[in-house]
Design an enzyme around this catalytic site. Structure first.
Site, mmCIF file in Angstrom:
data_model
loop_
_atom_site.group_PDB
_atom_site.id
_atom_site.type_symbol
_atom_site.label_atom_id
_atom_site.label_comp_id
_atom_site.label_asym_id
_atom_site.label_seq_id
_atom_site.Cartn_x
_atom_site.Cartn_y
_atom_site.Cartn_z
ATOM 1 C CB CYS A 165 -0.905 -0.008 1.229
ATOM 2 S SG CYS A 165 -2.107 1.324 1.235
ATOM 3 C CB CYS A 359 -6.468 6.057 -4.791
ATOM 4 S SG CYS A 359 -5.456 6.581 -3.380
#
Length: 439
Positions: A165, A359
């Site tokens: 991530c 995102c």
């Protein structure tokens, strides 16, 4: 206690995925099944706000929700003692207080274990680097940041080998830059971004749209140097030892990087309760799942979120994991809820997660947004954009999501956001354009 006449659905974990899964599964099944959530503690934390906590833009209590009254209102049972082990062959989990819980269906949504121990000196305790992966870590990082602002020096931000991530690392580097400028000490803080990615903006996804160009431009404009394909050997007090790896796997350069403050995202692995369970997990402890989010060996076990095993998008000089973004997790939740309803009705599950990625990466005074459909290349949609609106959108997202948890709602958010960003027709209709077309 669960009604023995009804199927019992147990959800393991009450983070971003598990909490919303409890609401949506309850919506889908109603009174046809009992739903229990097992979690370590009874507090929900909005993890995307941790970088803000680490520079004191948020207080911990602003991003927390007490789950017990919310779950009680939704007729969802909460067991806050956590889980010490999963025994899928017996349809049981071992609880943290020594008890045993039976289930008919298990949904694993634990998130990852943070493997700080895999690199010497990594992590806030007992290591020498900070973390924004948990709100406890973010509070410690805030104290360390105050010390940096009082006595400026070199900063290293990034993500080590095995991390999966990368968005929060970019966010935090640029948020830190913004806050240091506000405190008028940025000129005394050299910054270096160290990442296992093969290039800036790879994000574990081989880039999305022009994330490489957008993020490299941000780094240059803010005078942040970077080292890519980086393997962190060890961290000592005030010194990080990093190898830059060439495409053929050889060591291209060795770096000894001094720092006054460092935040490095750690490697991820599966949690201890599931690691080593044959047929359930891969060697790193991530849950194996088919296209319906079911485990291939134990068909009554589903999984969602960061704990799910997903292969990397392609070979890289240093191991780079694939992120599980909110849109993907949301679609996993919906697929599982509908599949459980089918199973309880005596049908085979047919629903699949869409595995798209969206995102919002906030930089404090701007940001980058990206959307990929599907998440893994080649894609039908490959879109990225930047601007001050991203910061405002992230603030709005925080308020919306925390409010949704407080209300016990399962209304999808990411698909609506994607529709607003790129247009409903691009998301909903099958692509009839050449695969090279980009939004």
């Amino acid at each position: 206690m669960a009604d023995s006449k009804k199927p019992h659905v147990v959800i393991l974990g009450a983070g971003l995925g598990g909490t919303v899964a409890a609401f949506e599964i309850k919506d889908a099944l109603g009174y046809a099944a009992d739903v229990t959530v097992v979690n370590r503690g009874s507090t929900f934390h909005f993890v995307p706000s941790n970088p803000w906590v680490a520079v004191r833009w948020r207080k911990r209590e602003a991003i927390e929700v007490q789950l017990e009254p919310v779950f009680r209102k939704r007729d969802i049972r909460l067991l806050p003692q956590g889980c010490s082990g999963v025994r899928p062959a017996d349809n049981q989990i071992d609880l943290g207080d020594g008890g045993v819980l039976d289930y008919d269906y298990l949904v694993i949504a634990t998130g990852p274990e943070l493997a700080f121990d895999e690199i010497e000196g990594l992590g806030p305790t007992p290591g020498f680097t900070q973390s924004v992966c948990h709100v406890d870590h973010a509070e410690v990082a805030a104290d360390a940041f105050d010390a940096l602002a009082a006595n400026p020096g070199p900063v290293i931000i990034g993500a080590v080998q095995g991390a999966s991530c990368f968005g929060p690392a970019y966010e935090f580097a640029l948020i830190l830059d913004t806050e240091l400028r506000r405190r008028k000490v940025r000129d005394r803080v050299p910054m270096t971004f160290v990442t296992s990615e093969p290039y800036i903006g790879h994000l574990g996804l081989d880039g999305v749209g022009d994330t490489r160009g957008l993020l490299e431009s941000e780094m240059r404009n803010r005078h942040i140097k970077w080292i890519t394909s980086a393997r962190v050997k060890k961290v000592e007090a005030g010194m990080m030892h990093v190898e830059a790896i060439d495409d053929d796997g050889s060591i291209k350069a060795n770096h000894a990087l001094p720092f006054t403050y460092s935040m490095m995202l750690p490697p991820f692995r599966g949690v201890a309760a599931v690691r080593g369970v044959e047929g359930l997990v891969n060697p790193r402890g991530f849950i194996l799942a088919d296209k319906h989010q079911r485990n291939p060996t134990f068909h009554n076990v589903y999984s969602l979120g960061v704990c799910v095993a997903i292969p990397p998008v392609g070979p890289t000089p240093v191991p780079v994991g694939v992120p599980k973004t909110g849109f993907m997790i949301e679609s996993m939740v919906t697929a599982i809820a509908h599949n459980l309803r089918q199973e309880i009705n005596g049908q085979e599950p047919t629903n699949e997660a869409t595995w798209n990625a969206i995102c919002l990466a906030d930089f404090g005074d701007g940001g980058v947004a990206f959307f990929a459909q599907p998440q893994i290349p080649p894609r039908n949609i490959n879109w990225a954009a930047s601007g001050k609106w991203v910061h405002l959108a992230k603030v709005g997202f925080e308020k919306y999501f925390i409010g949704k948890v407080k209300r016990g709602e399962s209304v999808p958010f990411y698909e609506r956001l994607a529709l607003d960003l790129i247009g409903a027709h691009r998301l909903k209709e099958p692509s009839s354009t050449p695969s090279g077309d980009q939004a």
